[in-house]
Design a protein around this motif. Structure first.
Motif, PDB file in Angstrom:
ATOM      1  N   ARG A 105       3.564  -7.946  13.091  1.00  0.00           N
ATOM      2  CA  ARG A 105       2.491  -8.066  11.723  1.00  0.00           C
ATOM      3  C   ARG A 105       2.909  -7.319  10.955  1.00  0.00           C
ATOM      4  N   LEU A 106       2.071  -5.527  11.315  1.00  0.00           N
ATOM      5  CA  LEU A 106       1.948  -4.774  10.254  1.00  0.00           C
ATOM      6  C   LEU A 106       3.647  -3.864   9.912  1.00  0.00           C
ATOM      7  N   ASN A 107       3.937  -3.949  10.880  1.00  0.00           N
ATOM      8  CA  ASN A 107       5.605  -3.947  10.321  1.00  0.00           C
ATOM      9  C   ASN A 107       5.745  -4.635   9.246  1.00  0.00           C
ATOM     10  N   ALA A 108       6.026  -5.990   9.764  1.00  0.00           N
ATOM     11  CA  ALA A 108       6.438  -7.103   8.405  1.00  0.00           C
ATOM     12  C   ALA A 108       5.058  -7.271   7.332  1.00  0.00           C
ATOM     13  N   PHE A 109       4.420  -6.499   7.425  1.00  0.00           N
ATOM     14  CA  PHE A 109       3.181  -6.525   5.892  1.00  0.00           C
ATOM     15  C   PHE A 109       3.523  -5.215   5.538  1.00  0.00           C
ATOM     16  N   VAL A 110       4.074  -4.155   5.884  1.00  0.00           N
ATOM     17  CA  VAL A 110       4.408  -2.610   5.058  1.00  0.00           C
ATOM     18  C   VAL A 110       5.670  -2.860   4.142  1.00  0.00           C
ATOM     19  N   THR A 111       6.888  -3.641   5.711  1.00  0.00           N
ATOM     20  CA  THR A 111       7.835  -4.049   4.678  1.00  0.00           C
ATOM     21  C   THR A 111       8.047  -4.735   3.491  1.00  0.00           C
ATOM     22  N   ARG A 112       6.688  -5.736   3.488  1.00  0.00           N
ATOM     23  CA  ARG A 112       7.123  -6.603   2.053  1.00  0.00           C
ATOM     24  C   ARG A 112       6.849  -5.711   0.720  1.00  0.00           C
ATOM     25  N   ARG A 113       5.782  -5.151   0.861  1.00  0.00           N
ATOM     26  CA  ARG A 113       5.254  -4.112   0.473  1.00  0.00           C
ATOM     27  C   ARG A 113       5.288  -2.539  -0.310  1.00  0.00           C
ATOM     28  N   SER A 114       6.435  -2.331   0.740  1.00  0.00           N
ATOM     29  CA  SER A 114       6.639  -1.076   1.599  1.00  0.00           C
ATOM     30  C   SER A 114       7.576  -0.356  -0.557  1.00  0.00           C
ATOM     31  N   LEU A 115       7.977  -1.064  -1.198  1.00  0.00           N
ATOM     32  CA  LEU A 115       8.266  -0.259  -2.467  1.00  0.00           C
ATOM     33  C   LEU A 115       6.633   0.203  -3.513  1.00  0.00           C
ATOM     34  N   ALA A 116       5.325  -0.707  -3.758  1.00  0.00           N
ATOM     35  CA  ALA A 116       4.304  -0.625  -3.793  1.00  0.00           C
ATOM     36  C   ALA A 116       3.788   0.770  -3.384  1.00  0.00           C
ATOM     37  N   ILE A 117       4.094   1.003  -2.162  1.00  0.00           N
ATOM     38  CA  ILE A 117       3.072   1.292  -1.077  1.00  0.00           C
ATOM     39  C   ILE A 117       3.312   2.707  -1.765  1.00  0.00           C
ATOM     40  N   THR A 118       4.672   2.774  -1.260  1.00  0.00           N
ATOM     41  CA  THR A 118       5.198   4.053  -1.272  1.00  0.00           C
ATOM     42  C   THR A 118       5.194   4.618  -3.235  1.00  0.00           C
ATOM     43  N   ALA A 119       5.929   4.152  -3.675  1.00  0.00           N
ATOM     44  CA  ALA A 119       6.039   4.092  -4.984  1.00  0.00           C
ATOM     45  C   ALA A 119       3.896   4.613  -5.866  1.00  0.00           C
ATOM     46  N   THR A 120       3.270   4.167  -5.042  1.00  0.00           N
ATOM     47  CA  THR A 120       1.624   4.173  -6.025  1.00  0.00           C
ATOM     48  C   THR A 120       1.555   5.384  -5.162  1.00  0.00           C
ATOM     49  N   ILE A 121       1.842   5.925  -3.781  1.00  0.00           N
ATOM     50  CA  ILE A 121       1.879   7.307  -3.217  1.00  0.00           C
ATOM     51  C   ILE A 121       2.048   8.231  -4.289  1.00  0.00           C
ATOM     52  N   GLU A 122       3.626   7.918  -3.874  1.00  0.00           N
ATOM     53  CA  GLU A 122       4.510   9.114  -5.221  1.00  0.00           C
ATOM     54  C   GLU A 122       4.616   9.449  -6.532  1.00  0.00           C
ATOM     55  N   VAL A 123       3.749   8.234  -7.200  1.00  0.00           N
ATOM     56  CA  VAL A 123       3.044   8.684  -8.718  1.00  0.00           C
ATOM     57  C   VAL A 123       1.875   9.074  -8.614  1.00  0.00           C
ATOM     58  N   VAL A 124       0.723   9.140  -7.934  1.00  0.00           N
ATOM     59  CA  VAL A 124      -0.365   9.790  -7.752  1.00  0.00           C
ATOM     60  C   VAL A 124       0.482  11.792  -7.427  1.00  0.00           C
ATOM     61  N   PHE A 125       1.107  11.799  -6.292  1.00  0.00           N
ATOM     62  CA  PHE A 125       1.289  12.702  -5.720  1.00  0.00           C
ATOM     63  C   PHE A 125       1.884  13.976  -7.545  1.00  0.00           C
ATOM     64  N   ALA A 126       3.008  12.745  -7.520  1.00  0.00           N
ATOM     65  CA  ALA A 126       3.956  13.351  -8.592  1.00  0.00           C
ATOM     66  C   ALA A 126       2.722  13.825  -9.803  1.00  0.00           C
ATOM     67  N   LEU A 127       1.545  13.236 -10.489  1.00  0.00           N
ATOM     68  CA  LEU A 127       0.593  13.038 -11.826  1.00  0.00           C
ATOM     69  C   LEU A 127       0.197  15.125 -11.266  1.00  0.00           C
ATOM     70  N   TYR A 128      -0.283  14.944  -9.675  1.00  0.00           N
ATOM     71  CA  TYR A 128      -0.936  15.982  -9.221  1.00  0.00           C
ATOM     72  C   TYR A 128      -0.025  17.568  -9.696  1.00  0.00           C
ATOM     73  N   PHE A 129       0.855  17.051  -9.351  1.00  0.00           N
ATOM     74  CA  PHE A 129       1.632  17.876  -8.810  1.00  0.00           C
ATOM     75  C   PHE A 129       2.428  18.823 -10.230  1.00  0.00           C
ATOM     76  N   LEU A 130       2.455  18.178 -10.739  1.00  0.00           N
ATOM     77  CA  LEU A 130       3.098  18.318 -12.278  1.00  0.00           C
ATOM     78  C   LEU A 130       1.697  18.938 -13.255  1.00  0.00           C
ATOM     79  N   THR A 131       0.405  18.048 -12.990  1.00  0.00           N
ATOM     80  CA  THR A 131      -0.602  18.710 -13.423  1.00  0.00           C
ATOM     81  C   THR A 131      -1.133  20.065 -12.900  1.00  0.00           C
TER      82      THR A 131
END
Length: 222
Positions: free
Chosen positions: A187-213
């Motif tokens: 069930r955890l894998n199914a949940f994460v797989t369905r939302r994998s792009l949203a999860i990873t993109a959110t984390i990457e955007v947050v850290f991208a902004l942090y590193f650029l700043t």
């Protein structure tokens, strides 16, 4: 020492949010034959790849003297990390709806022997760019901290354990609980797989902004 851990743990948590690593670990644990062994082989392969990156990062970081601030180096690392993460987000969004013509890794692993899962874990971690991009700035923080070898080693170990949770935690749970954990992991894998792009993109955007700043502030301080 506590300040060093506090400074790297956010990077470790960001590196640990990896749907692809969790997916391949759950796939290994769902195998009909030797699921626990295959799960540990994935974890071992991922750990090996991360240790290799750690060795390269530590050697490179230790070669830089730390008697005075290196704003230029820090700015370069931070800006590179920010740009790479931003590029990764753009690439993931652009290719989100593309269909694969060739068999994916999971299809190739179907029915494969346990030792093949070591290679799969190695490859998945070695090419898991969101994790590696966060790992390198963390290594920079550790190598330039004025602490003892044991403190640096502990900080590195803490980072690696947290970053490897997507592969270490599921196989540890299954090793202890057996089949009782299978449904919850699925069930955890199914949940994460369905939302994998949203999860990873959110984390990457947050850290991208942090590193650029942070990188821009280092440039201004240089």
């Amino acid at each position: 020492m506590s300040a060093l851990l506090i400074s790297i743990i956010p990077f470790a948590i960001g590196a640990a949010i990896s749907p692809t690593l969790l997916m391949i670990e759950v796939f290994a644990l769902s195998s009909r034959s030797e699921p626990v062994r295959k799960g540990w082989m994935v974890a071992l392969g991922s750990t090996t790849a991360l240790l290799a990156y750690a060795a390269v990062g530590v050697l490179a970081g230790s070669a830089i003297p730390h008697h005075h601030p290196h704003h230029g180096i820090d700015a370069g690392i931070d800006l590179a990390a920010g740009i790479l993460l931003a590029a990764l987000v753009v690439r993931q969004i652009r290719h989100r709806n593309e269909k694969r013509e060739k068999p994916g890794l999971l299809e190739k692993l179907s029915g494969a022997p346990a030792k093949t899962f070591f290679t799969a874990g190695l490859i998945m971690m070695a090419t898991n760019f969101s994790t590696i991009i966060l790992f390198m700035p963390a290594i920079r923080i550790i190598t330039k901290a004025h602490h003892s070898f044991s403190s640096d080693a502990l900080a590195m170990a803490v980072f690696m354990v947290i970053a490897l949770l997507p592969v270490l935690l599921p196989v540890s749970i299954v090793t202890v609980l057996g089949d009782r954990a299978s449904d919850n992991l699925a069930r955890l894998n199914a949940f994460v797989t369905r939302r994998s792009l949203a999860i990873t993109a959110t984390i990457e955007v947050v850290f991208a902004l942090y590193f650029l700043t942070k990188g821009i502030s280092e440039v201004l301080a240089a």
